[in-house]
Design a protein around this motif. Structure first.
Motif, PDB file in Angstrom:
ATOM      1  N   UNK A  60       0.758  -1.159  -0.071  1.00 48.95           N
ATOM      2  CA  UNK A  60       0.125  -0.053   0.018  1.00 48.95           C
ATOM      3  C   UNK A  60       0.998   1.362  -0.116  1.00 48.95           C
ATOM      4  N   UNK A  61       2.053   1.090   0.486  1.00 48.62           N
ATOM      5  CA  UNK A  61       2.784   2.288   0.305  1.00 48.62           C
ATOM      6  C   UNK A  61       3.696   2.487  -1.006  1.00 48.62           C
ATOM      7  N   UNK A  62       3.369   1.512  -1.696  1.00 46.48           N
ATOM      8  CA  UNK A  62       4.121   1.910  -3.149  1.00 46.48           C
ATOM      9  C   UNK A  62       3.345   2.882  -3.837  1.00 46.48           C
ATOM     10  N   UNK A  63       4.247   3.649  -4.699  1.00 44.06           N
ATOM     11  CA  UNK A  63       3.698   4.701  -5.492  1.00 44.06           C
ATOM     12  C   UNK A  63       2.993   4.312  -6.741  1.00 44.06           C
ATOM     13  N   UNK A  64       3.517   3.101  -7.279  1.00 45.11           N
ATOM     14  CA  UNK A  64       3.094   2.569  -8.575  1.00 45.11           C
ATOM     15  C   UNK A  64       2.140   1.149  -8.287  1.00 45.11           C
ATOM     16  N   UNK A  65       1.130   0.886  -8.896  1.00 45.85           N
ATOM     17  CA  UNK A  65       0.471  -0.515  -8.831  1.00 45.85           C
ATOM     18  C   UNK A  65       1.230  -1.492  -9.674  1.00 45.85           C
ATOM     19  N   UNK A  66       1.463  -2.838  -8.903  1.00 45.41           N
ATOM     20  CA  UNK A  66       1.878  -3.780  -9.626  1.00 45.41           C
ATOM     21  C   UNK A  66       1.111  -4.893  -9.329  1.00 45.41           C
ATOM     22  N   UNK A  67       0.135  -5.063 -10.569  1.00 46.04           N
ATOM     23  CA  UNK A  67      -0.794  -5.994 -10.644  1.00 46.04           C
ATOM     24  C   UNK A  67      -0.485  -7.358 -10.291  1.00 46.04           C
ATOM     25  N   UNK A  68       0.600  -8.055 -10.972  1.00 43.30           N
ATOM     26  CA  UNK A  68       1.172  -9.202 -10.671  1.00 43.30           C
ATOM     27  C   UNK A  68       1.501  -9.591  -9.397  1.00 43.30           C
ATOM     28  N   UNK A  69       2.341  -8.675  -8.641  1.00 49.12           N
ATOM     29  CA  UNK A  69       2.527  -8.687  -7.326  1.00 49.12           C
ATOM     30  C   UNK A  69       1.311  -8.853  -6.606  1.00 49.12           C
ATOM     31  N   UNK A  70       0.496  -7.917  -6.787  1.00 51.34           N
ATOM     32  CA  UNK A  70      -0.789  -7.947  -5.892  1.00 51.34           C
ATOM     33  C   UNK A  70      -1.555  -9.357  -6.099  1.00 51.34           C
ATOM     34  N   UNK A  71      -1.696  -9.786  -7.202  1.00 52.46           N
ATOM     35  CA  UNK A  71      -2.242 -11.156  -7.362  1.00 52.46           C
ATOM     36  C   UNK A  71      -1.631 -12.145  -6.444  1.00 52.46           C
TER      37      UNK A  71
END
Length: 137
Positions: A60-71
């Motif tokens: 949640x602290x990241x500035x850019x979303x990484x959808x593969x990491x989130x998955x």
């Protein structure tokens, strides 16, 4: 800040830190709004749940979303919550695990739509290109 810390040499500060650390009970973790009790056994499950909560907070602290990491995070969360619900027989945890699986699938789908590629790197849609450009009618 004046006080005892200014008068202590580094070795004494380390010993003080160790005494304070030993006197504190181990911290409880949180994941998906649930408090992970320190008494949860097996300890590997407790550690995994606590680590998962920490990883989600770091994401949640990241500035850019990484959808593969989130998955991947949601897949691990679903597995950990499923195991926890099996140990405690808690229906709410089972629902949370199913919801995490659905969220992982949604994040994968969003990633595919953004990049036009599947997880294997192949195009999600085969593009049909003709050899000759179409002529206007």
């Amino acid at each position: 800040m004046s006080g005892i810390f200014e008068r202590l040499v580094p070795d004494e500060m380390w010993e003080l830190f160790q005494r304070v650390r030993r006197s504190r009970p181990p911290r409880d973790g949180r994941i998906a709004g649930h408090l992970v009790p320190h008494s949860l056994r097996p300890a590997e499950l407790r550690d995994e749940l606590t680590e998962q909560g920490d990883l989600f907070r770091a994401y949640q602290q990241r500035t850019e979303p990484d959808l593969t990491l989130l998955a991947r995070l949601h897949v691990r969360k679903a597995a950990a919550l499923s195991t926890w619900s099996a140990f405690t027989d808690h229906p709410h945890l089972r629902r949370e695990a199913r919801r995490a699986e659905q969220t992982a699938q949604t994040a994968r789908l969003q990633h595919q739509q953004r990049t036009h590629c599947t997880d294997s790197g192949k195009p999600a849609v085969n593009r049909v290109l003709t050899r000759w450009p179409a002529r206007p009618a």
